[in-house]
Design a protein around this motif. Structure first.
Motif, PDB file in Angstrom:
ATOM      1  N   ALA A 162     -84.948 -42.859  -9.614  1.00  0.00           N
ATOM      2  CA  ALA A 162     -86.230 -42.468 -10.202  1.00  0.00           C
ATOM      3  C   ALA A 162     -87.412 -43.125  -9.500  1.00  0.00           C
ATOM      4  O   ALA A 162     -88.527 -42.606  -9.527  1.00  0.00           O
ATOM      5  CB  ALA A 162     -86.253 -42.815 -11.687  1.00  0.00           C
ATOM      6  N   ALA A 163     -87.180 -44.273  -8.855  1.00  0.00           N
ATOM      7  CA  ALA A 163     -88.282 -44.937  -8.158  1.00  0.00           C
ATOM      8  C   ALA A 163     -88.680 -44.133  -6.922  1.00  0.00           C
ATOM      9  O   ALA A 163     -89.868 -43.944  -6.648  1.00  0.00           O
ATOM     10  CB  ALA A 163     -87.878 -46.348  -7.754  1.00  0.00           C
ATOM     11  N   LEU A 164     -87.693 -43.648  -6.198  1.00  0.00           N
ATOM     12  CA  LEU A 164     -87.999 -42.826  -5.024  1.00  0.00           C
ATOM     13  C   LEU A 164     -88.339 -41.403  -5.445  1.00  0.00           C
ATOM     14  O   LEU A 164     -89.220 -40.780  -4.876  1.00  0.00           O
ATOM     15  CB  LEU A 164     -86.803 -42.785  -4.079  1.00  0.00           C
ATOM     16  CG  LEU A 164     -86.605 -43.983  -3.170  1.00  0.00           C
ATOM     17  CD1 LEU A 164     -85.503 -43.700  -2.186  1.00  0.00           C
ATOM     18  CD2 LEU A 164     -87.875 -44.333  -2.436  1.00  0.00           C
ATOM     19  N   GLY A 165     -87.640 -40.906  -6.430  1.00  0.00           N
ATOM     20  CA  GLY A 165     -87.867 -39.530  -6.866  1.00  0.00           C
ATOM     21  C   GLY A 165     -87.401 -38.557  -5.807  1.00  0.00           C
ATOM     22  O   GLY A 165     -86.587 -38.888  -4.944  1.00  0.00           O
ATOM     23  N   ALA A 166     -87.938 -37.367  -5.852  1.00  0.00           N
ATOM     24  CA  ALA A 166     -87.586 -36.360  -4.857  1.00  0.00           C
ATOM     25  C   ALA A 166     -88.676 -36.354  -3.792  1.00  0.00           C
ATOM     26  O   ALA A 166     -89.828 -36.053  -4.085  1.00  0.00           O
ATOM     27  CB  ALA A 166     -87.465 -35.001  -5.517  1.00  0.00           C
ATOM     28  N   LEU A 167     -88.306 -36.739  -2.593  1.00  0.00           N
ATOM     29  CA  LEU A 167     -89.263 -36.727  -1.480  1.00  0.00           C
ATOM     30  C   LEU A 167     -88.751 -35.707  -0.475  1.00  0.00           C
ATOM     31  O   LEU A 167     -87.924 -36.029   0.385  1.00  0.00           O
ATOM     32  CB  LEU A 167     -89.361 -38.125  -0.866  1.00  0.00           C
ATOM     33  CG  LEU A 167     -89.905 -39.207  -1.811  1.00  0.00           C
ATOM     34  CD1 LEU A 167     -89.791 -40.581  -1.185  1.00  0.00           C
ATOM     35  CD2 LEU A 167     -91.349 -38.927  -2.178  1.00  0.00           C
ATOM     36  N   PRO A 168     -89.237 -34.469  -0.586  1.00  0.00           N
ATOM     37  CA  PRO A 168     -88.599 -33.377   0.160  1.00  0.00           C
ATOM     38  C   PRO A 168     -88.734 -33.511   1.681  1.00  0.00           C
ATOM     39  O   PRO A 168     -87.915 -32.960   2.403  1.00  0.00           O
ATOM     40  CB  PRO A 168     -89.329 -32.129  -0.345  1.00  0.00           C
ATOM     41  CG  PRO A 168     -90.606 -32.624  -0.934  1.00  0.00           C
ATOM     42  CD  PRO A 168     -90.336 -33.999  -1.439  1.00  0.00           C
ATOM     43  N   GLY A 190     -81.870 -36.884  -3.659  1.00  0.00           N
ATOM     44  CA  GLY A 190     -83.247 -36.425  -3.760  1.00  0.00           C
ATOM     45  C   GLY A 190     -83.981 -36.420  -2.436  1.00  0.00           C
ATOM     46  O   GLY A 190     -85.187 -36.179  -2.404  1.00  0.00           O
ATOM     47  N   LEU A 191     -83.265 -36.715  -1.335  1.00  0.00           N
ATOM     48  CA  LEU A 191     -83.913 -36.827  -0.029  1.00  0.00           C
ATOM     49  C   LEU A 191     -83.227 -35.889   0.966  1.00  0.00           C
ATOM     50  O   LEU A 191     -82.512 -36.321   1.861  1.00  0.00           O
ATOM     51  CB  LEU A 191     -83.812 -38.283   0.468  1.00  0.00           C
ATOM     52  CG  LEU A 191     -84.217 -39.365  -0.545  1.00  0.00           C
ATOM     53  CD1 LEU A 191     -83.919 -40.752   0.001  1.00  0.00           C
ATOM     54  CD2 LEU A 191     -85.690 -39.248  -0.898  1.00  0.00           C
TER      55      LEU A 191
END
Ligand SMILES: *[C@@H]1O[C@H](CO)[C@@H](O)[C@H](O)[C@H]1NC(C)=O
Ligand SMILES: *[C@@H]1O[C@H](CO)[C@@H](O)[C@H](O)[C@H]1NC(C)=O
Length: 333
Positions: A162-168, A190-191
């Motif tokens: 959740a800290a990084l989240g989705a970084l497309p 998420g990466l």
């Protein structure tokens, strides 16, 4: 009744407060962007030296906070080697066109979950060589354009997905020289664009928690250049084992996470088994009742051994009419 003059008197200090606030999130209305301008003009933070390309060089100036006066003309903000220990909410508001942010070596300890709000164009973020121990969920969520993130040389022992989240668009992530022993399962999922992952200098623990990372390394054999030199430590053993030496079969003893189908079966099984047992009970009950009624009818037809009936069997005709006879003596209800 509040008069309009009272209201305006009341709102004046409030307005002043809003304008003077160090983190004017609400004041994010994009200022007019002059197409050209002289470097070092009012668009440049006072403490920094600005170059024509939009670079604000604030390196090594012992700054305790992010300098004020950031504008949409700042494309690269070099804040490395300062004393910014914490990033408050909206720390970079006003610099919405920022592409590169360098915060190396600041002794940074705390990053507010909303510190990077408004940096939707940012492509490179360097947070290396700081004192970060944890990152709040959603910290990097606003950075939808981020390509390159360095968290190297901090004290991160855990990094939640959740800290990084989705970084497309994230292609390069450095987690080198932290205190990570495992990567959370959803982190790499998420990466999708990630192809360079730097992991050296972490106390990776050989075990089931390493499975997602080993799987990722097998799927990206070339772009992780140091994959061969990554080691993990087993509790009982002294010699570290190379991470790439673990095939997926090595994790076969680890509990598989439940698939959606398994979960559906589990959720369906509860109510279904309840209904089934209810139906079985009903069926058994009605069979018993039917048997008893039949026996009573048979007894009514040939009342040869009335001495066998206890005091509860008062009137066979009556109990037959009700359908459910009273219990015989001694039966446990
Ligand atoms: C930024 O300014 C410092 C001096 O204050 C200088 O040493 C450094 O080279 C500059 N960095 C860049 C990228 O121009
Ligand atoms: C990411 O940034 C670092 C420096 O901040 C640089 O050394 C590295 O080459 C960059 N990686 C990519 C893939 O752009």
């Amino acid at each position: 009744m509040l008069s309009p003059s009272f209201l305006s008197w009341l709102s004046r200090p409030l307005l002043l407060l809003l304008l003077l606030s160090p983190w004017p999130i609400w004041a994010q209305a994009p200022a007019e962007v002059p197409p050209t301008g002289t470097p070092g003009s009012r668009d440049c933070p006072e403490a920094c030296a600005c170059a024509p390309g939009g670079q604000a060089n604030c390196s090594g100036r012992a700054l305790p906070t992010v300098p004020e006066g950031l504008s949409l003309r700042v494309r690269a903000l070099l804040l490395d080697h300062n004393r910014v220990r914490a990033l408050p909410p909206g720390a970079f508001v006003g610099a919405g066109a920022l592409l590169r942010l360098d915060l190396r070596e600041n002794g940074l300890r705390r990053v507010h979950a909303r510190a990077f709000w408004g940096l939707g164009a940012l492509r490179q973020l360097d947070l290396s060589a700081n004192q970060l121990e944890a990152l709040a969920p959603g910290t990097f969520a606003p950075l939808r354009a981020l390509c390159n993130l360095s968290l190297a040389g901090n004290r991160l022992a855990r990094l939640e997905p959740a800290a990084l989240g989705a970084l497309p668009l994230l292609r390069a992530l450095s987690l080198q020289d932290n205190e990570l022993s495992a990567l959370a399962p959803g982190l790499l999922a998420g990466l999708p664009a990630l192809n360079a992952l730097r992991l050296r200098g972490n106390p990776w623990a050989c075990g089931c928690a390493l499975r997602p990372l080993c799987a990722w390394l097998r799927g990206h054999p070339r772009p992780a250049p140091e994959a061969e030199t990554l080691f993990c430590l087993s509790p009982g053993r002294l010699a570290p084992s190379p991470l790439t030496a673990f095939p997926d079969a090595a994790f076969s003893h680890c509990l598989q996470p439940l698939s959606a189908r398994d979960l559906a079966v589990i959720y369906a099984l509860g109510p279904v088994s309840f209904l089934a047992s209810l139906a079985v009970c009903l069926a058994l009950g009605s069979v018993l009742t039917a048997c008893r009624a039949r026996r009573q009818r048979a007894a009514a037809r040939c009342p040869r051994r009335p001495q066998n009936l206890g005091p509860g069997w008062a009137s066979p005709a009556h109990s037959g009419a009700v359908g459910v006879p009273p219990p015989p003596p001694g039966s446990a209800y």
